[in-house]
Design an enzyme around this catalytic site. Structure first.
Site, PDB file in Angstrom:
ATOM      1  CG  ASN A  90      33.981   6.944 -23.634  1.00 25.23           C
ATOM      2  OD1 ASN A  90      34.302   6.207 -24.567  1.00 25.23           O
ATOM      3  ND2 ASN A  90      33.318   8.070 -23.825  1.00 25.23           N
ATOM      4  N   GLY A  96      38.830   7.801 -22.238  1.00 26.59           N
ATOM      5  CA  GLY A  96      38.245   9.126 -22.424  1.00 26.59           C
ATOM      6  C   GLY A  96      37.067   9.427 -21.517  1.00 26.59           C
ATOM      7  CD  GLN A  97      34.483   6.795 -16.548  1.00 22.07           C
ATOM      8  OE1 GLN A  97      35.373   5.933 -16.469  1.00 22.07           O
ATOM      9  NE2 GLN A  97      33.379   6.727 -15.848  1.00 22.07           N
ATOM     10  CG  HIS A 103      28.415   7.792 -18.756  1.00 25.61           C
ATOM     11  ND1 HIS A 103      29.346   8.035 -17.760  1.00 25.61           N
ATOM     12  CD2 HIS A 103      28.970   8.246 -19.899  1.00 25.61           C
ATOM     13  CE1 HIS A 103      30.414   8.617 -18.294  1.00 25.61           C
ATOM     14  NE2 HIS A 103      30.217   8.746 -19.602  1.00 25.61           N
TER      15      HIS A 103
HETATM   16  P1  AMP Z   1      32.418  10.549 -20.908  1.00 26.76           P
HETATM   17  O1  AMP Z   1      33.450  11.387 -21.608  1.00 26.76           O
HETATM   18  O2  AMP Z   1      32.221   9.195 -21.506  1.00 26.76           O
HETATM   19  O3  AMP Z   1      32.656  10.511 -19.416  1.00 26.76           O
HETATM   20  O4  AMP Z   1      31.037  11.283 -21.182  1.00 26.76           O
HETATM   21  C1  AMP Z   1      30.449  12.196 -20.331  1.00 26.76           C
HETATM   22  C2  AMP Z   1      29.302  12.781 -21.103  1.00 26.76           C
HETATM   23  O5  AMP Z   1      28.430  13.429 -20.206  1.00 26.76           O
HETATM   24  C3  AMP Z   1      29.705  13.814 -22.156  1.00 26.76           C
HETATM   25  O6  AMP Z   1      29.238  13.411 -23.428  1.00 26.76           O
HETATM   26  C4  AMP Z   1      29.050  15.092 -21.663  1.00 26.76           C
HETATM   27  O7  AMP Z   1      28.589  15.906 -22.724  1.00 26.76           O
HETATM   28  C5  AMP Z   1      27.905  14.553 -20.837  1.00 26.76           C
HETATM   29  N1  AMP Z   1      27.433  15.432 -19.797  1.00 26.76           N
HETATM   30  C6  AMP Z   1      28.177  16.111 -18.876  1.00 26.76           C
HETATM   31  N2  AMP Z   1      27.391  16.822 -18.064  1.00 26.76           N
HETATM   32  C7  AMP Z   1      26.111  16.599 -18.459  1.00 26.76           C
HETATM   33  C8  AMP Z   1      24.830  17.057 -18.015  1.00 26.76           C
HETATM   34  N3  AMP Z   1      24.714  17.903 -16.986  1.00 26.76           N
HETATM   35  N4  AMP Z   1      23.732  16.615 -18.669  1.00 26.76           N
HETATM   36  C9  AMP Z   1      23.842  15.776 -19.706  1.00 26.76           C
HETATM   37  N5  AMP Z   1      25.019  15.303 -20.168  1.00 26.76           N
HETATM   38  C10 AMP Z   1      26.132  15.709 -19.561  1.00 26.76           C
END
Ligand code: AMP
Ligand code: ZN
Length: 117
Positions: A90, A96-97, A103
């Protein structure tokens, strides 16, 4: 530049806040998503703070390749070899980031819909 002080994934990479780690080496880390959207849902990140895929340059090509291949390798190990998975990056608001540290999501273990909403 954003770094450990204000970036949750930099903190995870530094071991300052915990995560369910799957793999780690000197340049990347893989860990289970805290809010899984499928039976398999993990993230692969570079340890270096790169905001998003739009920030990447030619010199980052090898790193990006390694991240993708690591996602694929872990997906295989977690049982997605036959049934497949979705590998997603994303980017910024339309993508939707929500965490501004590059990541790759890998989602598997169930049939996912397409197109996304
Ligand atoms: P995005 O919306 O692509 O930026 O995804 C961010 C992702 O990070 C989401 O799926 C969250 O559930 C995940 N996330 C946020 N904080 C943590 C954390 N502390 N440990 C593991 N995953 C996380
Ligand atoms: Zn970061």
């Amino acid at each position: 530049m954003a770094g450990m002080d204000d970036c949750i994934f930099c903190k995870i990479a530094a071991g300052v806040i915990p995560a369910k780690k799957i793999f780690e080496d000197d340049e990347m880390l893989a860990f289970h998503d805290i809010d899984p959207q499928a039976p398999v849902h993990f993230l692969v990140i570079p340890k270096r703070h790169i905001k998003n895929i739009m920030e990447c340059e030619k010199e980052d090509g090898a790193l990006l390749g390694k991240l993708m291949l690591k996602a694929q390798e872990i997906a295989r190990k977690l049982g997605c070899d036959e049934t497949g998975a979705r590998f997603v990056i994303n980017c910024k608001s339309d993508g939707g980031q929500t965490v501004d540290h590059l990541h790759i999501h890998t989602l598997g273990g169930r049939k996912l819909e397409w197109p996304p909403g």
